[in-house]
Design a protein around this motif. Structure first.
Motif, mmCIF file in Angstrom:
data_model
loop_
_atom_site.group_PDB
_atom_site.id
_atom_site.type_symbol
_atom_site.label_atom_id
_atom_site.label_comp_id
_atom_site.label_asym_id
_atom_site.label_seq_id
_atom_site.Cartn_x
_atom_site.Cartn_y
_atom_site.Cartn_z
ATOM 1 N N LEU A 153 0.834 -1.211 0.000
ATOM 2 C CA LEU A 153 0.000 0.000 0.000
ATOM 3 C C LEU A 153 0.867 1.258 0.000
ATOM 4 O O LEU A 153 0.584 2.219 -0.719
ATOM 5 N N ALA A 154 1.941 1.236 0.818
ATOM 6 C CA ALA A 154 2.832 2.415 0.874
ATOM 7 C C ALA A 154 3.429 2.663 -0.518
ATOM 8 O O ALA A 154 3.420 3.801 -1.017
ATOM 9 N N ILE A 155 3.891 1.601 -1.160
ATOM 10 C CA ILE A 155 4.536 1.749 -2.476
ATOM 11 C C ILE A 155 3.511 2.210 -3.524
ATOM 12 O O ILE A 155 3.757 3.135 -4.298
ATOM 13 N N GLN A 156 2.340 1.549 -3.493
ATOM 14 C CA GLN A 156 1.268 1.912 -4.436
ATOM 15 C C GLN A 156 0.907 3.399 -4.329
ATOM 16 O O GLN A 156 0.624 4.068 -5.309
ATOM 17 N N ARG A 157 0.976 3.936 -3.075
ATOM 18 C CA ARG A 157 0.617 5.350 -2.870
ATOM 19 C C ARG A 157 1.834 6.265 -3.024
ATOM 20 O O ARG A 157 1.788 7.436 -2.653
ATOM 21 N N GLN A 158 2.945 5.675 -3.487
ATOM 22 C CA GLN A 158 4.186 6.417 -3.758
ATOM 23 C C GLN A 158 4.852 6.999 -2.519
ATOM 24 O O GLN A 158 5.372 8.110 -2.531
ATOM 25 N N TYR A 159 4.804 6.220 -1.441
ATOM 26 C CA TYR A 159 5.561 6.580 -0.238
ATOM 27 C C TYR A 159 6.650 5.532 -0.034
ATOM 28 O O TYR A 159 6.549 4.406 -0.528
ATOM 29 N N PRO A 160 7.700 5.881 0.746
ATOM 30 C CA PRO A 160 8.738 4.873 1.007
ATOM 31 C C PRO A 160 8.142 3.676 1.762
ATOM 32 O O PRO A 160 7.303 3.865 2.652
ATOM 33 N N GLU A 161 8.601 2.497 1.395
ATOM 34 C CA GLU A 161 8.096 1.274 2.041
ATOM 35 C C GLU A 161 8.307 1.333 3.559
ATOM 36 O O GLU A 161 7.513 0.802 4.343
ATOM 37 N N ALA A 162 9.379 2.012 3.978
ATOM 38 C CA ALA A 162 9.703 2.102 5.413
ATOM 39 C C ALA A 162 8.553 2.693 6.227
ATOM 40 O O ALA A 162 8.421 2.406 7.424
ATOM 41 N N LEU A 163 7.700 3.497 5.600
ATOM 42 C CA LEU A 163 6.600 4.111 6.347
ATOM 43 C C LEU A 163 5.570 3.061 6.777
ATOM 44 O O LEU A 163 4.707 3.340 7.605
#
Ligand code: FAD
Length: 477
Positions: free
Chosen positions: A459-469
């Protein structure tokens, strides 16, 4: 004949998903409509307000409600809770008084003890005696000389790590460390989505905008509403509006006029240098909306830090807080804010505001000067029922028969709202009386941690945020 659902929930934010899952827990068939491609994908959250200590201006009563509701939500979604404390301070330049915060904390400890007495499982913020600790000048000087701790376990160790970075000489004493934790929206969203997909009691419709609602209550049918989407019409008995800051649109469709505020806000993601050990969330209180507005630095994994700064050029916006007007239940943002919500942010806007945020933190954490842009901001709008802009607890209202409107301001109120709706649908004979109240949600509990890890990263990646979040600073079993 087409199927009739007991409840139709519009909006798959934290409120809508918790309502749908709690209904499903009791075997109540429902349908949940979310216009985006995944749930919990609108207004963000990062802090479990288990005591309201980020809000010096609210009543002690609201702080108690926030504590109780936060505990309820943390019990429902433990895999979304990041168990690191929060450092609370008041800069010497500010007029807020530490004594006022301390007086409130004393009441909160007593209240926390009462909650634990009611149910020992409520003890999720640690021992009540450890709910908060205060540090005077001598304590700070002493701890500042200690070595940083790789895996802090005690309040003093967390404070030691914070003091490696914070310029504490600018702060009033004592400084407070309180057990208000981090709250990971990607992990909550992942667990909720997996559970909703799994349970046959909920029909989860993603990528589905509700375009029209037909009120058929006067026709004496077996259902009261027809919900229209692009491709279908669904018949439902009870309507739940959990559209977040857009609840007014449904009200307008039903010819209801309601007073509400909506507020657009953003939090910025930065990347910093590796430091010697994890730090608590850092709060430097200040008057909201002034250049000295509150600063909030939220630690994530892999050296990512999220920043809120309660100033007009960081988290708050000109005309970002607006009110409904006569005959209009849905307040309307200006074009500049709407563009950010609907089309995303311009590159220079992201860079400028993130840099403003970094500069503000640098006032209290000098080495934060080296932080850089981490990703696009997390942003969204929240609703505030009525006209009091500092209200922080909103729940549910029942404007007419067979209709509920979720009015949560903070994500922590979601379970309270779900329970109130379940009570109401029994009173309105949508379902028979529930004989046994269930304190656990087995649908959510059946989702393994590994599946939450995988989907939250996606979900983080799909929403273009770093996976670490999508990861916790303090991993949980
Ligand atoms: C910057 C920021 C930081 C915040 N930080 C915190 C925090 O740290 N802790 C905290 O507790 N709270 C925080 N909040 C508040 C929190 O985000 C909200 O309380 C919460 O997200 C509200 O949830 P909701 O489900 O009511 O609404 P939303 O999250 O807004 O969800 C509403 C959903 O309805 C969908 N929808 C709307 N209209 C339709 C339609 N016609 N058809 C289908 N779907 C529709 C939307 O797509 C959306 O997904 C913060 C808010 C902001 C803006």
């Amino acid at each position: 004949m087409s199927k009739i659902y007991n409840v139709g929930v519009i909006g798959g934010g934290v409120s809508g998903v918790v309502i749908a899952l709690e209904l499903a827990k009791y075997g109540i068939e429902n349908i949940l409509f979310e216009k985006k491609e995944s749930v919990v994908n609108s207004s963000p959250f990062c802090h479990l307000h288990a005591g309201g200590n980020l809000y010096p201006d609210i009543s002690t009563e609201q702080c108690k409600v926030l504590m109780k509701q936060s505990i309820d939500m943390a019990r429902l979604f433990p895999q979304s809770i990041d168990q690191r404390p929060t450092f609370i301070s008041i800069p010497k330049t500010e007029t807020y008084k530490i004594k006022d915060l301390q007086d409130r904390l004393v009441v909160l400890v007593d209240y926390y003890k009462t909650l634990i007495k009611e149910d020992p499982k409520n003890e999720i913020l640690g021992a009540p005696e450890e709910y908060y600790n205060t540090y005077n000048k001598e304590d700070l000087e002493h701890l500042a000389k200690q070595e940083a701790v790789k895996t802090p376990k005690t309040a003093n160790q967390w404070m030691t790590n914070a003091l490696k970075l914070v310029d504490y000489k600018q702060l009033k004493t004592p400084v407070i460390l309180v057990q208000e934790y981090g709250w990971n929206l990607f992990r909550l969203g992942a667990q909720a989505q997996l559970a909703l997909t799994k349970t046959p009691q909920c029909n989860l419709q993603l990528n589905t905008n509700v375009s029209k609602i037909e009120d058929v209550r006067h026709l004496n049918l077996d259902y009261n509403w027809k919900i229209h989407t692009k491709n279908n019409i669904y018949n439902i008995k009870y309507l739940v509006n959990s559209c977040g800051f857009k609840t007014g649109k449904i009200d307008e469709a039903l010819n209801l006029n309601v007073k509400r505020l909506i507020e657009f806000k953003a939090a910025y993601v930065s990347k910093w240098q590796p430091i010697d050990g994890p730090i608590p969330e850092l709060i430097f209180h200040g008057k909201r909306g002034t250049p000295n507005g509150m600063v909030q630095l939220t630690p994530y994994c892999n050296d990512y830090y999220q920043i809120h700064g309660m100033t007009k050029d960081i988290t708050l916006f000109d005309n970002g807080l607006i009110q409904s007007k006569n005959n209009q239940a849905q307040p309307k943002f200006n074009e500049a804010i709407n563009d950010r919500i609907e089309s995303g942010w311009k590159k220079n806007d992201i860079e400028e505001r993130t840099q403003n945020a970094i500069n503000l933190v640098t006032k209290f954490v000098p080495t934060f000067k080296s932080a850089t842009l981490g990703s696009a901001p997390l942003y969204g709008a929240q609703q505030i029922p009525g006209d009091d802009p500092i209200l922080r607890v909103g729940e549910v209202s029942f404007p007419s028969k067979f209709y509920a409107r979720s009015e949560i301001i903070k994500a922590s109120s979601a379970l309270t709202v779900a329970n109130q709706i379940i009570t109401k649908i029994q009173e309105e004979h949508i379902i028979p009386k529930i004989k046994t109240v269930l304190t656990k949600n087995d649908i959510l509990n059946s989702i393994p941690k590994e599946s939450i890890n995988t989907l939250s990263s996606e979900l983080a990646i799909q929403r273009q945020y770093p996976e670490a979040l999508a990861k916790l600073v303090i991993d949980r079993d």
